[in-house]
Enzyme design. Structure first.
Site, PDB file in Angstrom:
ATOM      1  N   PRO A 166      91.522  88.669   2.645  1.00 35.86           N
ATOM      2  CG  PRO A 166      92.137  88.649   0.389  1.00 35.86           C
ATOM      3  CD  PRO A 166      92.126  89.524   1.602  1.00 35.86           C
ATOM      4  CD  GLU A 200      99.973  93.177  -5.212  1.00 36.66           C
ATOM      5  OE1 GLU A 200      99.882  91.948  -5.020  1.00 36.66           O
ATOM      6  OE2 GLU A 200      99.266  93.784  -6.028  1.00 36.66           O
ATOM      7  NE  ARG A 231      72.223  94.911  12.710  1.00 34.66           N
ATOM      8  CZ  ARG A 231      71.352  93.962  13.019  1.00 34.66           C
ATOM      9  NH1 ARG A 231      71.790  92.809  13.514  1.00 34.66           N
ATOM     10  NH2 ARG A 231      70.062  94.130  12.855  1.00 34.66           N
ATOM     11  CG  ASP A 266      69.072  90.369  12.754  1.00 34.65           C
ATOM     12  OD1 ASP A 266      68.026  90.842  12.285  1.00 34.65           O
ATOM     13  OD2 ASP A 266      69.924  91.041  13.354  1.00 34.65           O
TER      14      ASP A 266
END
Length: 258
Positions: free
Chosen positions: A89, A116, A154, A169
Site C-alpha cells: 500500500p 507487518e 489479458r 475497456d
C-alpha cells in the site's frame, strides 16, 4: 510473458491464474505463471520466514534470507531479467498505463508480503519497484498479485478472443467505458437505446463516445481533467451535460407534482 510470484500461499496463486482469460492465456502458451514459496528456501526445520520487529511493536516481519534465496532461485529459473515488484500500500497506485507497460515486459516477479511486511533492507536491494492496488490494507499481497496477473495477462496478444475488447475497456483511452446492453431489447427494467439498434455505425460510435465522456464527467472527473479533448469530444460532452441537466430538472418537477 512469464510472471513469477513469491508467496507463502502458492496454491492460491496457481488457482487464481488457472481460470478465465489468464488460464486461457496459459493454455495458449502466451503466459507462464509460476509460484514460489519462501518456506522452501529456509534452513531450519521449522521453515521460519518471519521474526519479531526490532524496536518492538505487534506483528512479525518477513526476514531477508528466505526471500533473498527465493529471489535468487527465481532469477536463475529463466534467462530473461526478472523485474521485481513488491505489492504494498506504500507504492504508487497501479494504473492502466502502468499495466500496459508491464505487459510489454518479457518477465516480471511479484513479491507478496505478509504480517507487518518485509525487511526494509531486502526492499532496498532486491526490489525494483513497489505497487499498490488501492489505499487500503490486505492481509497479504496475494490478492494484489492476482489483480496484476489478470490485468497484465489479458493484454497479451491473443489472450482475448476479440482484441478490440482491450482497446475499448475503461481507462484504455483515459475515460470510463460506455454503457453496454444485451438481449432482450425490452424489459421491465428498461429498453435498449434505439441508436444501438439502428445499424448506423457512425451514430453508434458517436453515442458511445458521448456516454463515455459523460460517465467519466459524472463519476471520475479527475480522469477527465487529465484528458486533452478534441473539438468533437468537447461538443459531445457539452451535449451530454445539457441532456443531464434537463433530465435532472424533469425529475425535480415530477417529484414536486407527486
Amino acid at each position: 510473458m512469464r510472471i513469477d510470484v513469491v508467496s507463502l500461499f502458492p496454491d492460491f496463486v496457481r488457482q487464481c491464474a488457472a481460470v478465465g482469460v489468464v488460464g486461457r492465456a496459459q493454455q495458449r502458451q502466451l503466459l507462464q505463471v509460476e509460484a514460489w514459496n519462501p518456506r522452501d528456501y529456509t534452513s531450519d526445520r521449522h521453515r521460519t520466514v518471519d521474526a519479531s520487529s526490532y524496536g518492538g511493536g505487534p506483528g512479525m516481519v518477513m526476514m531477508i534470507e528466505p526471500l533473498r534465496a527465493t529471489l535468487t532461485a527465481v532469477r536463475n529459473a529463466a534467462p530473461e531479467p526478472a523485474h521485481v515488484i513488491y505489492l504494498s500500500p506504500q507504492g504508487p497506485r497501479l494504473t492502466q498505463g502502468r499495466v500496459e507497460a508491464l505487459a510489454k515486459m518479457p518477465r516480471i516477479t511479484l513479491l507478496c508480503g505478509r504480517y507487518e511486511g518485509v525487511d526494509e533492507r531486502l526492499l532496498a536491494h532486491e526490489v525494483d519497484e513497489e505497487l499498490s492496488i488501492g489505499d487500503y490494507v490486505l492481509s497479504g499481497g496475494e490478492l494484489a498479485a492476482a489483480v496484476v496477473i489478470d490485468a497484465v495477462g489479458r493484454l497479451q496478444e491473443g489472450a482475448l478472443n476479440d482484441a478490440l475488447s482491450a482497446e475499448q475497456d475503461s481507462f484504455a483511452n483515459g475515460l470510463l467505458d460506455c454503457p453496454h446492453y444485451a438481449k432482450p431489447v425490452q424489459d421491465a427494467l428498461g429498453t435498449v437505446p434505439e441508436v444501438l439498434l439502428s445499424g448506423d455505425h457512425a451514430a453508434i460510435a458517436r453515442w458511445r463516445l458521448k456516454q463515455s465522456l459523460g460517465r467519466t464527467w459524472l463519476r471520475r472527473p479527475d480522469l477527465l481533467s487529465r484528458c486533452v479533448l478534441d473539438k468533437t469530444s468537447r461538443a459531445l460532452l457539452d451535449e451530454f451535460r445539457r441532456e443531464h441537466a434537463s433530465q435532472a430538472l424533469s425529475r425535480q418537477n415530477e417529484a414536486v407534482d407527486d
